[in-house]
Design a protein around this motif. Structure first.
Motif, PDB file in Angstrom:
ATOM      1  N   ARG A   1       6.083 -52.060  54.939  1.00  0.00           N
ATOM      2  CA  ARG A   1       6.654 -51.103  53.975  1.00  0.00           C
ATOM      3  C   ARG A   1       6.069 -51.416  52.596  1.00  0.00           C
ATOM      4  O   ARG A   1       6.521 -52.329  51.909  1.00  0.00           O
ATOM      5  N   VAL A   2       5.055 -50.627  52.242  1.00  0.00           N
ATOM      6  CA  VAL A   2       4.243 -50.926  51.058  1.00  0.00           C
ATOM      7  C   VAL A   2       4.196 -49.703  50.149  1.00  0.00           C
ATOM      8  O   VAL A   2       4.088 -48.569  50.619  1.00  0.00           O
ATOM      9  N   ILE A   3       4.238 -49.953  48.864  1.00  0.00           N
ATOM     10  CA  ILE A   3       4.075 -48.893  47.875  1.00  0.00           C
ATOM     11  C   ILE A   3       2.977 -49.279  46.888  1.00  0.00           C
ATOM     12  O   ILE A   3       2.978 -50.388  46.347  1.00  0.00           O
ATOM     13  N   LEU A   4       2.007 -48.378  46.715  1.00  0.00           N
ATOM     14  CA  LEU A   4       0.953 -48.537  45.719  1.00  0.00           C
ATOM     15  C   LEU A   4       1.381 -47.780  44.465  1.00  0.00           C
ATOM     16  O   LEU A   4       1.667 -46.584  44.519  1.00  0.00           O
ATOM     17  N   LEU A   5       1.402 -48.468  43.353  1.00  0.00           N
ATOM     18  CA  LEU A   5       1.870 -47.874  42.106  1.00  0.00           C
ATOM     19  C   LEU A   5       0.863 -48.112  40.996  1.00  0.00           C
ATOM     20  O   LEU A   5       0.148 -49.123  41.008  1.00  0.00           O
ATOM     21  N   GLY A   6       0.830 -47.181  40.038  1.00  0.00           N
ATOM     22  CA  GLY A   6       0.089 -47.474  38.833  1.00  0.00           C
ATOM     23  C   GLY A   6      -0.800 -46.359  38.345  1.00  0.00           C
ATOM     24  O   GLY A   6      -0.730 -45.211  38.786  1.00  0.00           O
ATOM     25  N   ASP A   7      -1.654 -46.744  37.404  1.00  0.00           N
ATOM     26  CA  ASP A   7      -2.574 -45.834  36.733  1.00  0.00           C
ATOM     27  C   ASP A   7      -3.907 -45.897  37.470  1.00  0.00           C
ATOM     28  O   ASP A   7      -4.686 -46.830  37.292  1.00  0.00           O
ATOM     29  N   PHE A   8      -4.164 -44.869  38.291  1.00  0.00           N
ATOM     30  CA  PHE A   8      -5.402 -44.830  39.074  1.00  0.00           C
ATOM     31  C   PHE A   8      -6.519 -44.131  38.307  1.00  0.00           C
ATOM     32  O   PHE A   8      -7.641 -44.041  38.810  1.00  0.00           O
ATOM     33  N   ASN A   9      -6.232 -43.632  37.122  1.00  0.00           N
ATOM     34  CA  ASN A   9      -7.220 -42.923  36.305  1.00  0.00           C
ATOM     35  C   ASN A   9      -7.957 -41.845  37.093  1.00  0.00           C
ATOM     36  O   ASN A   9      -9.143 -41.593  36.891  1.00  0.00           O
ATOM     37  N   ALA A  10      -7.257 -41.226  38.016  1.00  0.00           N
ATOM     38  CA  ALA A  10      -7.792 -40.133  38.820  1.00  0.00           C
ATOM     39  C   ALA A  10      -6.689 -39.111  39.021  1.00  0.00           C
ATOM     40  O   ALA A  10      -5.549 -39.481  39.328  1.00  0.00           O
ATOM     41  N   TYR A  11      -7.010 -37.847  38.845  1.00  0.00           N
ATOM     42  CA  TYR A  11      -6.026 -36.798  39.076  1.00  0.00           C
ATOM     43  C   TYR A  11      -5.840 -36.560  40.565  1.00  0.00           C
ATOM     44  O   TYR A  11      -6.592 -37.072  41.392  1.00  0.00           O
ATOM     45  N   GLY A  12      -4.814 -35.756  40.885  1.00  0.00           N
ATOM     46  CA  GLY A  12      -4.309 -35.675  42.252  1.00  0.00           C
ATOM     47  C   GLY A  12      -5.302 -35.294  43.326  1.00  0.00           C
ATOM     48  O   GLY A  12      -5.177 -35.723  44.469  1.00  0.00           O
ATOM     49  N   MET A  13      -6.311 -34.469  42.991  1.00  0.00           N
ATOM     50  CA  MET A  13      -7.278 -34.038  43.995  1.00  0.00           C
ATOM     51  C   MET A  13      -8.637 -34.699  43.819  1.00  0.00           C
ATOM     52  O   MET A  13      -9.612 -34.300  44.471  1.00  0.00           O
ATOM     53  N   GLU A  14      -8.709 -35.716  42.987  1.00  0.00           N
ATOM     54  CA  GLU A  14      -9.976 -36.419  42.818  1.00  0.00           C
ATOM     55  C   GLU A  14     -10.187 -37.419  43.944  1.00  0.00           C
ATOM     56  O   GLU A  14      -9.253 -37.831  44.633  1.00  0.00           O
ATOM     57  N   ASP A  15     -11.422 -37.824  44.123  1.00  0.00           N
ATOM     58  CA  ASP A  15     -11.832 -38.579  45.313  1.00  0.00           C
ATOM     59  C   ASP A  15     -10.992 -39.827  45.601  1.00  0.00           C
ATOM     60  O   ASP A  15     -10.594 -40.032  46.762  1.00  0.00           O
ATOM     61  N   PRO A  16     -10.707 -40.707  44.616  1.00  0.00           N
ATOM     62  CA  PRO A  16      -9.994 -41.948  44.967  1.00  0.00           C
ATOM     63  C   PRO A  16      -8.611 -41.711  45.553  1.00  0.00           C
ATOM     64  O   PRO A  16      -8.257 -42.290  46.592  1.00  0.00           O
ATOM     65  N   VAL A  17      -7.817 -40.861  44.899  1.00  0.00           N
ATOM     66  CA  VAL A  17      -6.449 -40.624  45.369  1.00  0.00           C
ATOM     67  C   VAL A  17      -6.463 -39.796  46.641  1.00  0.00           C
ATOM     68  O   VAL A  17      -5.687 -40.049  47.578  1.00  0.00           O
ATOM     69  N   ARG A  18      -7.360 -38.814  46.704  1.00  0.00           N
ATOM     70  CA  ARG A  18      -7.437 -37.977  47.903  1.00  0.00           C
ATOM     71  C   ARG A  18      -7.879 -38.806  49.111  1.00  0.00           C
ATOM     72  O   ARG A  18      -7.378 -38.622  50.226  1.00  0.00           O
ATOM     73  N   TRP A  19      -8.806 -39.769  48.901  1.00  0.00           N
ATOM     74  CA  TRP A  19      -9.241 -40.618  50.012  1.00  0.00           C
ATOM     75  C   TRP A  19      -8.073 -41.463  50.524  1.00  0.00           C
ATOM     76  O   TRP A  19      -7.900 -41.612  51.751  1.00  0.00           O
ATOM     77  N   LEU A  20      -7.295 -42.027  49.614  1.00  0.00           N
ATOM     78  CA  LEU A  20      -6.161 -42.839  50.039  1.00  0.00           C
ATOM     79  C   LEU A  20      -5.179 -42.024  50.876  1.00  0.00           C
ATOM     80  O   LEU A  20      -4.629 -42.526  51.865  1.00  0.00           O
ATOM     81  N   ARG A  21      -4.975 -40.754  50.502  1.00  0.00           N
ATOM     82  CA  ARG A  21      -4.070 -39.902  51.272  1.00  0.00           C
ATOM     83  C   ARG A  21      -4.695 -39.468  52.603  1.00  0.00           C
ATOM     84  O   ARG A  21      -4.080 -39.611  53.667  1.00  0.00           O
ATOM     85  N   GLU A  22      -5.897 -38.924  52.548  1.00  0.00           N
ATOM     86  CA  GLU A  22      -6.480 -38.266  53.713  1.00  0.00           C
ATOM     87  C   GLU A  22      -7.135 -39.238  54.675  1.00  0.00           C
ATOM     88  O   GLU A  22      -7.100 -39.020  55.901  1.00  0.00           O
ATOM     89  N   GLU A  23      -7.756 -40.279  54.159  1.00  0.00           N
ATOM     90  CA  GLU A  23      -8.437 -41.243  55.033  1.00  0.00           C
ATOM     91  C   GLU A  23      -7.610 -42.508  55.244  1.00  0.00           C
ATOM     92  O   GLU A  23      -7.606 -43.081  56.341  1.00  0.00           O
ATOM     93  N   GLY A  24      -6.925 -42.943  54.204  1.00  0.00           N
ATOM     94  CA  GLY A  24      -6.150 -44.177  54.321  1.00  0.00           C
ATOM     95  C   GLY A  24      -4.767 -43.987  54.915  1.00  0.00           C
ATOM     96  O   GLY A  24      -4.141 -44.955  55.352  1.00  0.00           O
ATOM     97  N   GLY A  25      -4.276 -42.742  54.938  1.00  0.00           N
ATOM     98  CA  GLY A  25      -2.957 -42.482  55.519  1.00  0.00           C
ATOM     99  C   GLY A  25      -1.798 -42.754  54.605  1.00  0.00           C
ATOM    100  O   GLY A  25      -0.638 -42.754  55.045  1.00  0.00           O
ATOM    101  N   TRP A  26      -2.058 -42.946  53.300  1.00  0.00           N
ATOM    102  CA  TRP A  26      -0.981 -43.175  52.336  1.00  0.00           C
ATOM    103  C   TRP A  26      -0.367 -41.838  51.939  1.00  0.00           C
ATOM    104  O   TRP A  26      -1.063 -40.847  51.767  1.00  0.00           O
ATOM    105  N   ALA A  27       0.945 -41.814  51.773  1.00  0.00           N
ATOM    106  CA  ALA A  27       1.654 -40.577  51.456  1.00  0.00           C
ATOM    107  C   ALA A  27       1.965 -40.509  49.970  1.00  0.00           C
ATOM    108  O   ALA A  27       2.459 -41.478  49.381  1.00  0.00           O
ATOM    109  N   ASP A  28       1.699 -39.358  49.365  1.00  0.00           N
ATOM    110  CA  ASP A  28       2.089 -39.119  47.985  1.00  0.00           C
ATOM    111  C   ASP A  28       3.617 -39.070  47.927  1.00  0.00           C
ATOM    112  O   ASP A  28       4.249 -38.221  48.546  1.00  0.00           O
ATOM    113  N   ALA A  29       4.213 -39.973  47.165  1.00  0.00           N
ATOM    114  CA  ALA A  29       5.677 -40.052  47.125  1.00  0.00           C
ATOM    115  C   ALA A  29       6.295 -38.769  46.588  1.00  0.00           C
ATOM    116  O   ALA A  29       7.378 -38.361  47.035  1.00  0.00           O
ATOM    117  N   PHE A  30       5.628 -38.108  45.658  1.00  0.00           N
ATOM    118  CA  PHE A  30       6.194 -36.884  45.098  1.00  0.00           C
ATOM    119  C   PHE A  30       6.128 -35.740  46.104  1.00  0.00           C
ATOM    120  O   PHE A  30       7.038 -34.918  46.170  1.00  0.00           O
TER     121      PHE A  30
END
Length: 579
Positions: free
Chosen positions: A471-500
């Motif tokens: 049970r893990v939560i990644l938090l913080g300033d990723f300096n990337a907006y919601g559909m930019e590559d880093p955050v989108r990769w974490l959701r789509e490839e890494g399987g992490w869920a956007d809490a919002f």
């Protein structure tokens, strides 16, 4: 902005005396303007007759004139007038005077390809007192601003304040005809047709309310009329001025203060659950040498008094959020001793030392001037095991080193892991190759941020805190907006869920999540991403718009508005879990 004043008769006579003989046939201003972005008479000598609608000689170096029109709605009836080399405007020439102006048509080029049609006059004659020019009412976004260039208008449509960062610097307020404006890469994949369409729509709906000057850092912004800079989200009504095109966009050079309906400041968010987790970028908490000296610091507060004001705002923010654990960004990287910035924050939060603790990694984490940190309520949570950090690769020299710690409620329940993060910013210093701006909307260092996201995921898959802690939560300033590559990769490839998204509050069209406002565009740089095992325990997610919508001068280094307002440039987020 100069006040409108009538033409004094004595100076009018002087203007007539120096005017010289009449020249060529007088043209309608619409003929000079034409129906396109540039005048069909560019470079030619012409004569026009018009009434001075606004005098901006002290600011923009010229004035605006307007005539009764040429009957063509596609052509503007207003024109910017400058003095040609060696010519001086008569001192008594002011708003309301009707004159004949002789000169050469020019296009004043601006960045972004815009061009303002102007007349460089070398003679003025036939001046007489006139009546004020009619002000055209605008009830909705015009189909074409070009047909109004140089004209006096009043915008009756409500305008939403979208950004205030240029008010103090240039006297400019960013507004929109269609509510808050969103970063295109918050809503659409960068480089896509949808992304381009959103950017174009933003530009189309955007207007700048300007102060009629070219002054940098004005001591007083005339259109504020002594009032305060409004919050983003406020509504402007009855904005009146001259339609102008310069510095890359359309603007209204205001001739009177507009009516501003201030947006209300929100109450602290409430989320259900028995564990509350927050994330907060502190905007450079530096405390000198920790003993009252060492100022000015490299970042943040410049004096001990400013530090006290900064700490007061940060404490007010954190106390109002009332989290059990908080991931923090932009702490001074100065160790964990009594003189450290993180120790100073904990003392300010908890002078008696009975509640708050910080996670101590022994050093760092990382070599950067700033670092991430974790605070927790020792009367509510127990830190389980040692913390873990991810060093190497992009972490240290560029992205800040992530910090992970496991916790458990004092009343029982399973463990959960909080990981504080702060990826590389979008600034382009030293960026080259794949890290340079690819012109897709993600700015510089996107490749490094993507690499950071992938390495972070791989590290957590290796169970750095031990097996069984899923049970893990990644938090913080990723300096990337919601559909930019880093955050989108974490959701789509890494399987992490956007809490919002998991909490059902991720629709930006319904005033959904945003944590940062930059150049009039809102979006999320600050994220909360959950592992699949943690998603079922989520009960709520919220942001507190205590900072991003506030004007910069509300902070501790400016007016220092009492309370938590503008304690940082990022909004904090808060999550509720049942654990």
């Amino acid at each position: 902005m100069r006040p409108i004043s009538p033409l004094r008769p004595s100076l009018l006579l002087l203007a007539l005396a120096v005017a010289g003989p009449a020249g060529a046939a007088t043209l309608a201003i619409g003929q000079v303007q034409g129906s396109g972005p540039r005048s069909p008479l560019e470079g030619q000598a012409v004569s026009v007759a018009g009434t001075v609608s606004a005098d901006f000689r002290e600011g923009l170096g010229g004035l605006y004139i307007q005539d009764a029109g040429d009957g063509d709605p596609a052509t503007s009836d207003g024109l910017f007038v400058q003095a040609a080399d060696g010519f001086e405007f008569p001192a008594g020439l002011a708003a309301g005077a009707r004159c004949r102006f002789h000169g050469r048509v020019a296009e004043l080029e601006g960045r972004g390809g815009d061009s303002l049609t102007a007349l460089r006059v070398d003679r003025i004659d036939r001046c007489r007192p006139g009546t004020p020019v009619p002000v055209q009412a605008i009830a909705a976004l015009p189909d074409d601003w070009e047909s109004l260039e140089g004209m006096a208008v009043r915008v009756d449509a409500p305008l939403t304040v979208t950004g205030t960062d240029a008010v103090q610097r240039f006297g400019e307020l960013a507004v929109s005809f269609d509510g808050r404006q969103w970063q295109p890469s918050e809503l659409a994949r960068p480089g896509s047709a949808e992304h381009a369409a959103l950017a174009a729509r933003n530009a189309r709906q955007r207007l700048l309310l300007d102060d009629g000057s070219a002054q940098r850092d004005p001591a007083q912004v005339a259109w504020l009329d002594g009032g305060e800079v409004p919050r983003t989200g406020s509504v402007v009504r009855g904005a009146e001025g001259i339609v102008d095109q310069r510095h890359g966009g359309w603007r209204l050079q205001l001739t009177a203060p507009p009516r501003i309906e201030a947006a209300e400041r929100p109450e602290p968010p409430q989320v259900p659950g028995n564990v509350r987790v927050a994330a907060f970028n502190l905007e450079n908490l530096f405390n000198g040498d920790g003993r009252g000296g060492g100022f000015p610091t490299a970042r943040g507060a410049r004096t001990p008094q400013a530090l006290d004001a900064q700490l007061a705002k940060l404490v007010a923010t954190i106390e109002a959020l009332d989290p059990d654990v908080a991931a923090l960004m932009e702490l001074e990287n100065d160790g964990y001793g009594e003189d450290s910035s993180i120790a100073a924050l904990v003392r300010a939060l908890d002078p008696d030392g009975g509640r708050w603790r910080f996670v101590n990694t022994g050093h760092g984490p990382g070599p950067d001037a700033i670092r991430v940190g974790l605070l927790y309520r020792a009367d509510r949570l127990v830190a389980r095991g040692k913390p873990a950090v991810l060093e190497g690769g992009p972490f240290g020299e560029r992205s800040r080193v992530p910090l992970a710690q496991a916790f458990r409620r004092k009343g029982g329940g399973g463990e959960f892991v909080v990981v504080a993060n702060h990826f590389k910013s979008k600034g382009c210093s030293e960026a080259e190759g794949a890290d340079a701006d690819q012109k897709d909307g993600q700015a510089c260092w996107n490749a490094l941020r993507l690499d950071s996201a992938q390495r972070l995921h791989a590290w957590l898959q290796s169970a750095p805190l031990g097996r069984g802690r899923e049970r893990v939560i990644l938090l913080g300033d990723f300096n990337a907006y919601g559909m930019e590559d880093p955050v989108r990769w974490l959701r789509e490839e890494g399987g992490w869920a956007d809490a919002f998204a998991a909490a059902g509050v991720a629709d930006p069209d319904a005033a959904g999540p945003y944590s940062y406002v930059y150049q009039g565009l809102s979006g999320r740089l600050d994220h909360a991403l959950l592992s699949p095992a943690l998603v079922p325990h989520l009960r709520g997610a919220a942001e507190w718009h205590v900072n991003a919508d506030e004007p910069g001068d509300a902070g501790y280094a400016g007016r220092n508005v009492p309370g938590p307002w503008r304690s940082s440039d990022h909004d904090p987020l808060l999550l509720g879990f049942d654990l």
